[in-house]
Design an enzyme around this catalytic site. Structure first.
Site, PDB file in Angstrom:
ATOM      1  N   TYR A  10       0.826  -1.206   0.000  1.00 23.66           N
ATOM      2  CA  TYR A  10       0.000   0.000   0.000  1.00 23.66           C
ATOM      3  C   TYR A  10       0.860   1.257   0.000  1.00 23.66           C
ATOM      4  CZ  TYR A  10      -4.543  -2.205   0.617  1.00 23.66           C
ATOM      5  OH  TYR A  10      -5.696  -2.916   0.422  1.00 23.66           O
ATOM      6  N   VAL A  11       1.789   1.343   0.954  1.00 23.19           N
ATOM      7  CA  VAL A  11       2.593   2.564   1.079  1.00 23.19           C
ATOM      8  C   VAL A  11       3.478   2.754  -0.143  1.00 23.19           C
ATOM      9  CG1 VAL A  11       4.414   3.694   2.417  1.00 23.19           C
ATOM     10  CG2 VAL A  11       2.542   2.517   3.598  1.00 23.19           C
ATOM     11  N   GLU A 162      -5.672   3.547   4.611  1.00 21.98           N
ATOM     12  CA  GLU A 162      -6.230   2.705   3.560  1.00 21.98           C
ATOM     13  C   GLU A 162      -7.672   3.146   3.284  1.00 21.98           C
ATOM     14  OE1 GLU A 162      -5.755  -1.492   3.893  1.00 21.98           O
ATOM     15  OE2 GLU A 162      -3.763  -1.315   4.798  1.00 21.98           O
ATOM     16  N   GLY A 266      -4.450  17.343  37.722  1.00 24.19           N
ATOM     17  CA  GLY A 266      -5.163  17.488  38.990  1.00 24.19           C
ATOM     18  C   GLY A 266      -6.247  18.530  38.845  1.00 24.19           C
ATOM     19  N   CYS A 269     -11.657  19.297  38.486  1.00 24.98           N
ATOM     20  CA  CYS A 269     -12.520  18.677  37.471  1.00 24.98           C
ATOM     21  C   CYS A 269     -12.063  17.291  37.041  1.00 24.98           C
ATOM     22  CB  CYS A 269     -12.613  19.587  36.246  1.00 24.98           C
ATOM     23  SG  CYS A 269     -13.429  21.161  36.565  1.00 24.98           S
TER      24      CYS A 269
END
Length: 438
Positions: A10-11, A162, A266, A269
């Site tokens: 592919y590459v 792909e 930290g 929340c």
């Protein structure tokens, strides 16, 4: 430019056809006769939208050909692009046999073919390989080359998906060239000069690690979305709508924010909201290993900081920065507070400098948390960095406030442990400096 593309999967096929379509003279090399015959017939050996047309047009124009002999491609070539597979080994590591074999074949072939007119040839790895691979190839295969050849090595990772690889080839998110050789950087930059994005010159190891970082983050995003869906489907929530709205935030959610190595997270929340998600998942019998792992990883970062201090010489420590982030006095679930508490518990003489923290001004939950964890905070605080700099053995720094940087430069302690990575190159060159993750 004359280009050899080694490996026609592919590459390799997309790269070869894509370069040929932009005017380069490209020869693809593969040991598989089927792939070579496909290119010769003007067809792509892999199924990919738009690739058949690209191969047909470039072969017809005489700019793309294929062979099973490296010598046919390497003769007079300016660049060799290594695009062979790097599958998993049985141990889980990367199997580099194909890479090493191709590099050795390239070096051997240089003995019997004509070098490029410039004399300079770039061997560029496009396959995904762990850091150190390109340097190893440079040392073992290309340190001693025949007369007439000057070989530089580089890592230029691909970012092809792909199903959309042709479009991705011409519109990549970035182009990076990892090399220590300026001629190679110039040559690879020229090779991809038809793209609208500039080629960034970075260290070889950085380029090798980059592809792993990208793929790991892509996998993390997929798993994150899936875990969110597994939790909230129990509440009748369509998580496709949640993530669609989530993606509207390009200031924090889809941005560069937080993607910086450093100390643990930290504040008021993130920790509590992760705990809430863990609770919702448990209540509904849903496994969320990614979200649980996020909390575990954060704890491991904190433990690492403690271990760094334990490994250093001396018992006198000053923490420069106490709140969970600079320019705030919020101590709620600050990892710096936790670090101070653990070091005190291990018998260290701890001092703290934070330009914002004033115990008398802490109120509400912020004050309650701080006094519970560090009841003697007032006695630990110092009014300036200079006050303690010559008395301490170890500086643990999460603040890059100018007075802190100046004090570190004027009277550096024996050991500096940098938790945020933004103290600047002068501090990083000090003999006792070490970063938490660099």
């Amino acid at each position: 430019m004359k280009v050899a593309v080694l490996g026609l999967g592919y590459v390799g096929t997309v790269t070869a056809a894509g370069l040929a379509a932009r005017g380069h003279d490209v020869t693809g090399v593969d040991t598989d006769p089927f792939k070579v015959s496909c290119i010769a017939a003007g067809r792509s050996p892999v199924v990919e939208p738009g690739l058949d047309d690209l191969v047909r047009d470039t072969v017809s124009a005489g700019r793309l050909r294929a062979t099973s002999r490296i010598a046919d491609a390497l003769t007079g070539a300016d660049v060799s692009l290594i695009c062979v597979g790097t599958p998993s080994a049985s141990s889980g590591g990367t199997d580099l046999r194909f890479i090493e074999r191709v590099a050795a074949d390239l070096r051997q072939t240089m003995e019997c073919v004509t070098p490029p007119a410039s004399g300079h040839h770039s061997v560029v790895v496009r396959s995904t390989v762990p850091p150190g691979t390109v340097a190893h190839l440079a040392e073992t295969c290309f340190a001693d080359v025949p007369d007439g050849w000057h070989v530089g090595t580089a890592m230029c990772p691909e970012f092809l998906r792909e199903g959309s690889s042709v479009a991705d080839f011409y519109d990549p998110p970035m182009v990076v060239v990892g090399t220590a050789d300026e001629d190679t950087y110039a040559q690879v930059s020229r090779l991809f000069s038809f793209l609208d994005v500039p080629a960034h010159h970075i260290a070889v190891g950085t380029a090798e690690a980059l592809k792993y970082a990208c793929n790991a983050f892509h996998a993390t995003k997929i798993s994150f979305a899936n875990e969110i869906a597994r939790i909230f489907r129990n509440f009748g929530v369509d998580s496709r709508e949640v993530m669609s709205a989530f993606l509207m935030d390009v200031k924090l959610n889809v941005s560069t924010a937080y993607l910086r190595p450093g100390f643990a997270f930290g504040g008021s929340c993130l920790p509590k909201d992760l705990r809430a998600l863990h609770h919702l998942a448990r209540a509904n019998n849903v496994d969320v290993p990614l979200l649980l792992g996020t909390t575990l990883t954060n704890e491991m970062v904190l433990r690492d900081a403690v271990d760094r201090v334990l490994a250093a010489q001396g018992r006198r420590v000053c923490l420069f920065g106490l709140s969970f982030k600079m320019d705030t006095d919020d101590l709620r679930e600050s990892p710096n507070v936790e670090l101070a508490e653990r070091l005190l518990g291990k018998g260290y003489d701890v001092r703290i400098y934070d330009p914002v923290i004033r115990p008398e001004r802490l109120v509400g939950a912020n004050r309650q948390k701080a006094m519970t964890r560090l009841p003697h905070l007032g006695r630990l605080l110092v009014s300036s960095p200079e006050e303690v700099m010559e008395e301490i053995d170890i500086a643990v720094v999460s603040s890059n406030e100018p007075s802190v940087v100046a004090a570190l430069l004027s009277a550096p302690p024996p050991r500096i442990i940098d938790l945020n990575g933004r103290l600047g190159p002068e501090v990083e060159l000090l003999p006792g400096y070490e970063g938490i993750g660099w």
